[in-house]
Scaffold this motif. Structure first.
Motif, PDB file in Angstrom:
ATOM      1  N   LEU A 373    -121.835  33.304 111.498  1.00  0.00           N
ATOM      2  CA  LEU A 373    -120.777  33.109 110.511  1.00  0.00           C
ATOM      3  C   LEU A 373    -119.624  32.351 111.173  1.00  0.00           C
ATOM      4  N   TYR A 374    -119.267  31.239 110.569  1.00  0.00           N
ATOM      5  CA  TYR A 374    -118.132  30.427 111.034  1.00  0.00           C
ATOM      6  C   TYR A 374    -116.973  30.598 110.052  1.00  0.00           C
ATOM      7  N   ALA A 375    -115.863  29.937 110.368  1.00  0.00           N
ATOM      8  CA  ALA A 375    -114.664  30.087 109.534  1.00  0.00           C
ATOM      9  C   ALA A 375    -114.851  29.514 108.148  1.00  0.00           C
ATOM     10  N   ASP A 376    -115.740  28.531 108.005  1.00  0.00           N
ATOM     11  CA  ASP A 376    -115.902  27.912 106.693  1.00  0.00           C
ATOM     12  C   ASP A 376    -117.351  27.767 106.262  1.00  0.00           C
ATOM     13  N   HIS A 377    -118.268  28.240 107.028  1.00  0.00           N
ATOM     14  CA  HIS A 377    -119.679  28.119 106.632  1.00  0.00           C
ATOM     15  C   HIS A 377    -120.526  29.171 107.360  1.00  0.00           C
ATOM     16  N   ILE A 378    -121.795  29.210 106.981  1.00  0.00           N
ATOM     17  CA  ILE A 378    -122.773  30.100 107.612  1.00  0.00           C
ATOM     18  C   ILE A 378    -123.977  29.262 107.981  1.00  0.00           C
ATOM     19  N   ARG A 379    -124.592  29.548 109.118  1.00  0.00           N
ATOM     20  CA  ARG A 379    -125.764  28.798 109.547  1.00  0.00           C
ATOM     21  C   ARG A 379    -126.751  29.747 110.228  1.00  0.00           C
ATOM     22  N   ALA A 380    -128.035  29.362 110.233  1.00  0.00           N
ATOM     23  CA  ALA A 380    -129.086  30.147 110.886  1.00  0.00           C
ATOM     24  C   ALA A 380    -129.820  29.251 111.870  1.00  0.00           C
ATOM     25  N   ILE A 381    -130.022  29.776 113.068  1.00  0.00           N
ATOM     26  CA  ILE A 381    -130.680  29.032 114.135  1.00  0.00           C
ATOM     27  C   ILE A 381    -131.935  29.789 114.546  1.00  0.00           C
ATOM     28  N   CYS A 382    -133.026  29.057 114.677  1.00  0.00           N
ATOM     29  CA  CYS A 382    -134.286  29.678 115.115  1.00  0.00           C
ATOM     30  C   CYS A 382    -134.160  30.055 116.583  1.00  0.00           C
ATOM     31  N   LEU A 383    -134.569  31.268 116.917  1.00  0.00           N
ATOM     32  CA  LEU A 383    -134.470  31.743 118.299  1.00  0.00           C
ATOM     33  C   LEU A 383    -135.483  31.075 119.217  1.00  0.00           C
ATOM     34  N   LEU A 384    -136.540  30.522 118.642  1.00  0.00           N
ATOM     35  CA  LEU A 384    -137.623  29.981 119.469  1.00  0.00           C
ATOM     36  C   LEU A 384    -137.370  28.544 119.895  1.00  0.00           C
ATOM     37  N   ASN A 385    -136.841  27.721 118.994  1.00  0.00           N
ATOM     38  CA  ASN A 385    -136.620  26.312 119.349  1.00  0.00           C
ATOM     39  C   ASN A 385    -135.176  25.857 119.142  1.00  0.00           C
ATOM     40  N   GLN A 386    -134.305  26.810 118.778  1.00  0.00           N
ATOM     41  CA  GLN A 386    -132.872  26.547 118.618  1.00  0.00           C
ATOM     42  C   GLN A 386    -132.587  25.477 117.571  1.00  0.00           C
ATOM     43  N   GLN A 387    -133.475  25.341 116.615  1.00  0.00           N
ATOM     44  CA  GLN A 387    -133.279  24.376 115.541  1.00  0.00           C
ATOM     45  C   GLN A 387    -132.508  25.032 114.400  1.00  0.00           C
ATOM     46  N   LEU A 388    -131.670  24.250 113.770  1.00  0.00           N
ATOM     47  CA  LEU A 388    -130.910  24.719 112.631  1.00  0.00           C
ATOM     48  C   LEU A 388    -131.833  24.756 111.409  1.00  0.00           C
ATOM     49  N   VAL A 389    -131.968  25.919 110.773  1.00  0.00           N
ATOM     50  CA  VAL A 389    -132.864  26.041 109.625  1.00  0.00           C
ATOM     51  C   VAL A 389    -132.098  26.311 108.336  1.00  0.00           C
ATOM     52  N   TYR A 390    -130.805  26.592 108.460  1.00  0.00           N
ATOM     53  CA  TYR A 390    -130.058  26.910 107.236  1.00  0.00           C
ATOM     54  C   TYR A 390    -128.573  26.699 107.511  1.00  0.00           C
ATOM     55  N   LYS A 391    -127.909  26.143 106.536  1.00  0.00           N
ATOM     56  CA  LYS A 391    -126.452  25.981 106.629  1.00  0.00           C
ATOM     57  C   LYS A 391    -125.887  25.924 105.216  1.00  0.00           C
ATOM     58  N   GLU A 392    -124.810  26.671 105.007  1.00  0.00           N
ATOM     59  CA  GLU A 392    -124.185  26.690 103.691  1.00  0.00           C
ATOM     60  C   GLU A 392    -122.694  26.927 103.881  1.00  0.00           C
ATOM     61  N   SER A 393    -121.911  26.161 103.182  1.00  0.00           N
ATOM     62  CA  SER A 393    -120.462  26.231 103.330  1.00  0.00           C
ATOM     63  C   SER A 393    -119.847  27.184 102.314  1.00  0.00           C
ATOM     64  N   PHE A 394    -118.622  27.623 102.626  1.00  0.00           N
ATOM     65  CA  PHE A 394    -117.860  28.480 101.730  1.00  0.00           C
ATOM     66  C   PHE A 394    -116.687  27.683 101.160  1.00  0.00           C
ATOM     67  N   ASP A 395    -116.471  27.839  99.900  1.00  0.00           N
ATOM     68  CA  ASP A 395    -115.275  27.289  99.262  1.00  0.00           C
ATOM     69  C   ASP A 395    -114.204  28.364  99.330  1.00  0.00           C
TER      70      ASP A 395
END
Length: 1008
Positions: A373-395
Motif C-alpha cells: 500500500l502506497y500513499a496514492d495507490h496499491i500494487r502487488a508484486i510476485c514473490l518469485l520473479n518480482q514482477q508487478l502483477v497488479y496496480k490500482e490508484s486511489f482517488d
C-alpha cells in the motif's frame, strides 16, 4: 539391475485454497455490504480476470459514530475500526458473516481533555481482546504513553465492549504486540509479549477478571537504554510438533529471532529469553541499514492454520522474504534470502512529497505475492520473479487518504482502508501463472506441483523437463518424463534409438505401454483397432529389445541375469500376458529368431503350450527340465503321456513330482502306464508311489492294490503281510482281488499269505492244512479265529492228529487240551496206539470224569429249582381263581368321586375303582404316540364292526357268534391298553421320571 535408478517425476498434491469467507454473509448481514455484490463470494472466476480485484465495502456505521476512519484491524471475521468526528471518537466491532448489531464503545473519556491520541490498535486471533496504544498529542501535554484494553463479548442480539486503562504500563508506548494463539481464548489472552518504542519487551496477561492485578515483567531489552528504538514487529510462533517456541522481533533496521524449547506445562514466555538475557546465547540477528524510521513484519499461513510457513520483512532495502525453520534447534531460523528490491536508495534525493508517494506505507503477504500500500495507490508484486502483477490508484478526493492494509490470517481476507472507505481486496486463483515462473527458473519439481491441476500446463512442464534432462545427458530421467507427455511417440523413439544404451528407450516404451493399458480390459478385442495395434507393436518391440540385451555377446553374467529378471517380470504383466496368449504365433516367431531356447520354453509355459515345451526338452534329452515343466503345468493328460518315459530315465524325481501332484491325477489312467520295473530303482520307486496312493490318497482302485500286492509277494513278503493286516480280515472291506492275490501267493509260494487269504475265503480246512506244513503255531492261531465251535473243534482235531499221530507224545496231547477247551481226552485217545498205557492219561481222565459229575449235579439242581418254581406258580393261579372283589353302592370312582355302579367301571385288585370314561381321559395323554395310534385304530375297528352288524340285520347264528367273538377281541385289546394296570399304583409310578413337557417348541409357540 546394476544401474542407477532414474529420478521419477513427482506430482505433488495441489494445496486447496480455503475460501476467504463464506457466501452466507452477503445478503444476510445488513451491517456490511459491497458496491459490487458479496465481497466473500468465492465462485470460480474467468481466467482473464485479474488476480487481485478491489471491492468497496459499506459498513453500516451508527449515525453518531459516523466520521473519519482512524484505524482498522480484523481477525477471525471480527472487524474493529475507530471512527472520529467532531463530537466523539468511537470504537466499533463488526462480525462480518452474520447479522449481529455492531458493538460500540465511546473512547472520549480516555482521549478528550487528556491530551492523548491513538497510534496503533492490536487484535488477538480470537477477535475478543483489543489493545489500543495511546501517546501524548504533543510533548508538552503533560501525559505519558499508555494503552487501553478492550474485552469483547457478544450474544445473538448484541455485543458488549468493556474498555479499561492499564496503568501498570504507563510511560511505555506500545508499538508491537505478540498475542498467544496457543494458550489464549475468549476470556484471557494468555501470556503475551508487548514491544515498546524504546526496544523493551514485556510479558503480561490480560483478562476482564484481572482488574487491578495485571502482571508485568520485562523479558528482554533490545534498545539498551536508547530513548528511541521502536519495536515494529513482534510475533510468537510454535513448531507444529513439540514445544519448540520462537519469537521474531523487528526494529527499523534489524530482525531478531529467539528460540527455546519449553516444558509442555509451561505457560510463561520468560524462559524463551532466559539464555539470551544471561549471555549464554545471542539472538539471531540480521541488520539492514536504512534511513526509514519504520519497518513491518508479516507472516503467511494458510487460512485456519496457526503455523505460518512464510515470513516477510519490509525494511530499508526492500522486502526480505523467506521460510521458517521452527524445528531446527541449531541452524538459522529465518531461512531464505529472497529480496524484493524497492530501490529506496534511488529515492533518497527525491522531494518529501515524491518520496512519500514512492515508498510503501504497509504491506500484506499472500502465498505468492506481496501486496503493498502506497500513499496514492496499491500494487502487488510476485514473490518469485518480482514482477508487478497488479496496480490500482486511489482517488483521494473520492475515497480518502489510504491508511493501512490488513489481512485476516484465519480467513485469508485482505482489507484496505482509507479515511473514508473500506475495501476488500479479493484474490482470485493467484497461483495461475506460478507454474510458468517456476518453469522459467528451471525449478521443475515446483512447476509440476503447481501445474498439476491443469493438464495442458503440466504437459508443457513435463516436455521442458524431459528436454532439459536429455540435454544434460540424464537419458533415463528424460525417458521417464517423456513417457508422461503427449509428445509424438515416433520423435521420442528416434531420439533414444541412436543412443548405445537401450535402457532409456526400454523405459520409455514400457511407460507408454502402461499408459495405454491402464484401466483397459485385458482382451484387446474389446478395444478399437488402432489402440490394439499400438499395444501389439509396443509389446513385440519390447520383447525384441529385451532379447537383444539378454543375448548380447561379451556381457557379464550378472548383467545378463538382471536383464533376464526384468524381462520375466515384463512378460508376467497381465496385459502383456493376455496379448501374448492371443498373439502367440507372432511372439513365438520373434523369440525363435533370437535362437533363445530358454525364453522360448518360458514363453510356451506362459501361454500354456506345455506339450511343445516337454517335447522339445525330451528331444534334447533334458529329462530334468521336462519333469519341471510337467510340474508347472496343470494338464493331467501330459503326465499320462510322458510319465512312462520319465520313469525309465528319472525314477525318483518322477515319483517325487507325481506325489507333489497329490489327488489331481487320475490313478486309473496313470498307474497302468507308470509301472516300470526293469531295474531295482524303478521297482522301488513304483512301489513308493503305489504306497503313497494307498496310504495317503486312500485310493480304492483295485489295480493299484493288486499291483502293489504282486510286487510285495515277489520282492518283499514281509511287507505283504503288513499290507494284508492293514487291509483287514473282512472280505467286503479289502480293496484287492482276493482270488487274484491267492493265485499270486500260491504261484510265488508265499505260504503265510496264502493261509491269510484262505481264511478270508472261509477255506479253513485248507488254510490249517497248509499252515501245518510249515508253522504249527500259525495253524493253531488260524483255528482259533474260527467262531463256529463245531468247525473250530474239527480244525483242532486236525491239528491234534497232525501233532500226535505217530508220535504218541502224551505231553503234546495234554498241552492241546489246555490250548483248546473244546477238545476232550476221549477225542485224543484214538490218535494213540492201541497198546498205550492208560497210566499216562490217568489225570486227564479223572479230570474229565469230575467235570462230567459236576455237570450232572448242576443239571440236577436246576431241575429241582424248576420244579419248585412250577409249584409256586400253580399255587398263585389257584389263589387268583378264588379271588373276588365286592362292590357296594357306597363305592365311588377314585377320579370323579361319583358312585362307581352308575356307569361302566374298572375295579383293580389294589382296591381302586375308575369309571371307563374317567380312566380313559387320564390314561390317553400318558400313552406313547404308538400306543395312542393303536388305541385310535382299535376304536375305529370296533365302531366299524358295530355299524356292520346293524347294517346286516338278521344273520345266521354261527356268523353272529363269529362277529361277537371278533368284537370281544377288539374290546379286550382296548381294555388292555386302558386298564392294563392301576392308574395310581402302576402307571403314575412308571412315568414319575419322565419330563412334564416333551415338545418345548410347541409349548413356546402356545405361550407366545
Amino acid at each position: 539391475m546394476a544401474h542407477a535408478t532414474p529420478k521419477e517425476p513427482r506430482f505433488l498434491p495441489r494445496v486447496e485454497r480455503v475460501p476467504k469467507n463464506k457466501p452466507e454473509a452477503a445478503s444476510g448481514n445488513p451491517f456490511v455490504a459491497t458496491s459490487s455484490g458479496n465481497p466473500f463470494d468465492t465462485d470460480d472466476e474467468e481466467e482473464q480476470q485479474g488476480i487481485f480485484s478491489k471491492h468497496k465495502m459499506l459498513l453500516r456505521i451508527p449515525t453518531k459514530a459516523n466520521g473519519e476512519m482512524l484505524h482498522l484491524t480484523v481477525s477471525k471475521n471480527w472487524l474493529f475500526c475507530i471512527m472520529n468526528n467532531a463530537e466523539r471518537t468511537t470504537l466499533l466491532r463488526f462480525f462480518l458473516p452474520r447479522a449481529i448489531p455492531p458493538g460500540e464503545a465511546v473512547l472520549d473519556k480516555y482521549l478528550s481533555g487528556t491530551g492523548y491520541k491513538i497510534t496503533r490498535i492490536f487484535l488477538d486471533p480470537t477477535g475478543h481482546h483489543l489493545i489500543v496504544s495511546l501517546v501524548p498529542k504533543s510533548a508538552g501535554s503533560g501525559v505519558s504513553p499508555d494503552f487501553l484494553y478492550v474485552h469483547c463479548t457478544q450474544t445473538a442480539q448484541a455485543q458488549t465492549l468493556k474498555v479499561r486503562r492499564i496503568e501498570k504500563f504507563k510511560d511505555h508506548e506500545i508499538t508491537a504486540v505478540a498475542f498467544n494463539p496457543f494458550h489464549g481464548n475468549d476470556t484471557t489472552t494468555g501470556s503475551i509479549l508487548l514491544g515498546t518504542s524504546r526496544g523493551l519487551i514485556f510479558e503480561t496477561e490480560l483478562s476482564p477478571a484481572g482488574e487491578g492485578h495485571i502482571p508485568k515483567k520485562q523479558v528482554y531489552d533490545l534498545g539498551l537504554g536508547r530513548l528511541k528504538y521502536p519495536i515494529t514487529g513482534l510475533r510468537l510462533l510454535c513448531a507444529s510438533i513439540g514445544s519448540r517456541y520462537m519469537v521474531v522481533v523487528t526494529s527499523p533496521e534489524c530482525i531478531y529471532a529467539f528460540k527455546e524449547t519449553l516444558r509442555p506445562d509451561e505457560r510463561s514466555l520468560n524462559p524463551i529469553f532466559a539464555n539470551y538475557v544471561s549471555g549464554v546465547q545471542e539472538p539471531h540477528c540480521e541488520e539492514r541499514k536504512t534511513d526509514l524510521n519504520y519497518s513491518q513484519l508479516r507472516f503467511y499461513a494458510t487460512p485456519q492454520s496457526k503455523y505460518p510457513k512464510q515470513w516477510a520483512w519490509l525494511c530499508g532495502v526492500g522486502i526480505r522474504v523467506g521460510e521458517l525453520a521452527l524445528e531446527d534447534s541449531t541452524g538459522a531460523t529465518l531461512v531464505g534470502d529472497t529480496l524484493i528490491s524497492l530501490d529506496f536508495d534511488k529515492k533518497t534525493y527525491l522531494s518529501y512529497e515524491e518520496r512519500r508517494l514512492s515508498i510503501p506505507k504497509a504491506f500484506v503477504l499472500t502465498e505468492f505475492h506481496a501486496v503493498l500500500l502506497y500513499a496514492d495507490h496499491i500494487r502487488a508484486i510476485c514473490l518469485l520473479n518480482q514482477q508487478l502483477v497488479y496496480k490500482e490508484s486511489f482517488d483521494e478526493a473520492e475515497v480518502g487518504r489510504p491508511l493501512n492494509i490488513e489481512r485476516d490470517e484465519l480467513t485469508g481476507s485482505i482489507y484496505v482502508y482509507t479515511t473514508k472507505t473500506l475495501f476488500n481486496l479479493k484474490v482470485t486463483n493467484e497461483e495461475r501463472n506460478i507454474w510458468h515462473i517456476y518453469l522459467e527458473k528451471g525449478q521443475y519439481e515446483r512447476a509440476m506441483a503447481s501445474a498439476a491441476g491443469n493438464l495442458e500446463h503440466l504437459q508443457v512442464v513435463l516436455e521442458r523437463r524431459a528436454e532439459a534432462a536429455f540435454e544434460e545427458g540424464a537419458h533415463e530421467v528424460a525417458a521417464n518424463f517423456y513417457a508422461e507427455t503427449e509428445h509424438p511417440f515416433e520423435e521420442v523413439c528416434l531420439k533414444f534409438m541412436v543412443l548405445p544404451d537401450k535402457r532409456p528407450i526400454i523405459n520409455y516404451v514400457k511407460k507408454r505401454l502402461r499408459k495405454l493399458t491402464t484401466g483397459k480390459p485385458l482382451d484387446l478385442a474389446s478395444v478399437d483397432e488402432d489402440h490394439a495395434n499400438a499395444v501389439k507393436a509396443m509389446v513385440l518391440w519390447l520383447i525384441d529389445l529385451y532379447l537383444i540385451q539378454i543375448n548380447m555377446p561379451d556381457q557379464d553374467a550378472e548383467r545378463r541375469e538382471a536383464w533376464q529378471t526384468e524381462y520375466d517380470e515384463f512378460m508376467a504383466d497381465p496385459h502383456v500376458l493376455a496379448f501374448t496368449v492371443n498373439n502367440s504365433a507372432d511372439a513365438q516367431e520373434l523369440i525363435a529368431q533370437h535362437a533363445d531356447p530358454t525364453n522360448m520354453a518360458k514363453f510356451a509355459i506362459a501361454i500354456g503350450d506345455y506339450e511343445q515345451v516337454v517335447t522339445q526338452q525330451l528331444k534334447a534329452d533334458n529329462y530334468s527340465g521336462a519333469l519341471q515343466t510337467l510340474a508347472q503345468q496343470r494338464k493331467p493328460e501330459l503326465f499320462y503321456k510322458y510319465i512312462p518315459l520319465l520313469m525309465g530315465k528319472l525314477p525318483k524325481p518322477t515319483v517325487d513330482t507325481l506325489m507333489a501332484q497329490g489327488s489331481r491325477l487320475d490313478l486309473e489312467k496313470l498307474v497302468p502306464d507308470m509301472v516300470v520295473i526293469e531295474t531295482r530303482e524303478q521297482r522301488e520307486q513304483t512301489m513308493r508311489y503305489l504306497e503313497f496312493a494307498i496310504y495317503q490318497l486312500n485310493t480304492t482302485y483295485d489295480a493299484v492294490h493288486n499291483i502293489l500286492l504282486h510286487l510285495y509277494a515277489e520282492h518283499q513278503p514281509k511287507q505283504l503281510m503288513k499290507y494284508l493286516e492293514i487291509q483287514g480280515r473282512d472280505e467286503t472291506l479289502v480293496h484287492y482281488n482276493i482270488q487274484y492275490a491267492l493265485k499270486v501267493c500260491t504261484d510265488l509260494e508265499v505260504k503265510e499269505a496264502c493261509v491269510f487269504l484262505q481264511c478270508l475265503l472261509n477255506m479253513w480246512d485248507p488254510a490249517v492244512a497248509l499252515a501245518l506244513t510249515f508253522d504249527i503255531k500259525l495253524a493253531k492261531e488260524t483255528a482259533n479265529r474260527q467262531t463256529d465251535a463245531q468247525l473250530r473243534r474239527r480244525l483242532w482235531l486236525r491239528i491234534a492228529y497232525h501233532d500226535i499221530k505217530g508220535t504218541d507224545d502224551v505231553k503234546k496231547a495234554l498241552n492241546l487240551l489246555k490250548e483248546c477247551d473244546l477238545l476232550r481226552i476221549e477225542d485224543l485217545l484214538p490218535f494213540f496206539a492201541d497198546f498205550q498205557k492208560i497210566d499216562n492219561f490217568k489225570d486227564p481222565i479223572c479230570e474229565a470224569l469230575e467235570k462230567y459229575n459236576k455237570s450232572i449235579q448242576e443239571l440236577r439242581h436246576e431241575m429241582d429249582e424248576t420244579q419248585k418254581q412250577s409249584d409256586r406258580v400253580q399255587r398263585e393261579l389257584q389263589k387268583l381263581r378264588e379271588h373276588k372283589i365286592l362292590i357296594t353302592p357306597e363305592d365311588n370312582c377314585s377320579l370323579c368321586n361319583l358312585m362307581a355302579l352308575a356307569k361302566p367301571f374298572f375295579a383293580f385288585m389294589c382296591g381302586h375303582k375308575f369309571h371307563n370314561d374317567c380312566l380313559e381321559k387320564q390314561v390317553v395323554p400318558l400313552l406313547t404316540k404308538e400306543r395312542s395310534r393303536e388305541l385310535t385304530t382299535l376304536k375305529h375297528q370296533l365302531e366299524a364292526e358295530l355299524q356292520s352288524q346293524q347294517a346286516s340285520g338278521a344273520v345266521p347264528k354261527q356268523q353272529a357268534v363269529e362277529m361277537q367273538r371278533k368284537r370281544l377281541k377288539i374290546q379286550t385289546q382296548i381294555e388292555d391298553i386302558l386298564a392294563g394296570d392301576c392308574l395310581f399304583c402302576g402307571l403314575y409310578i412308571e412315568i414319575v421320571d419322565q419330563p412334564l413337557v416333551d415338545d418345548w417348541d410347541q409349548v413356546n409357540v402356545e405361550w407366545e
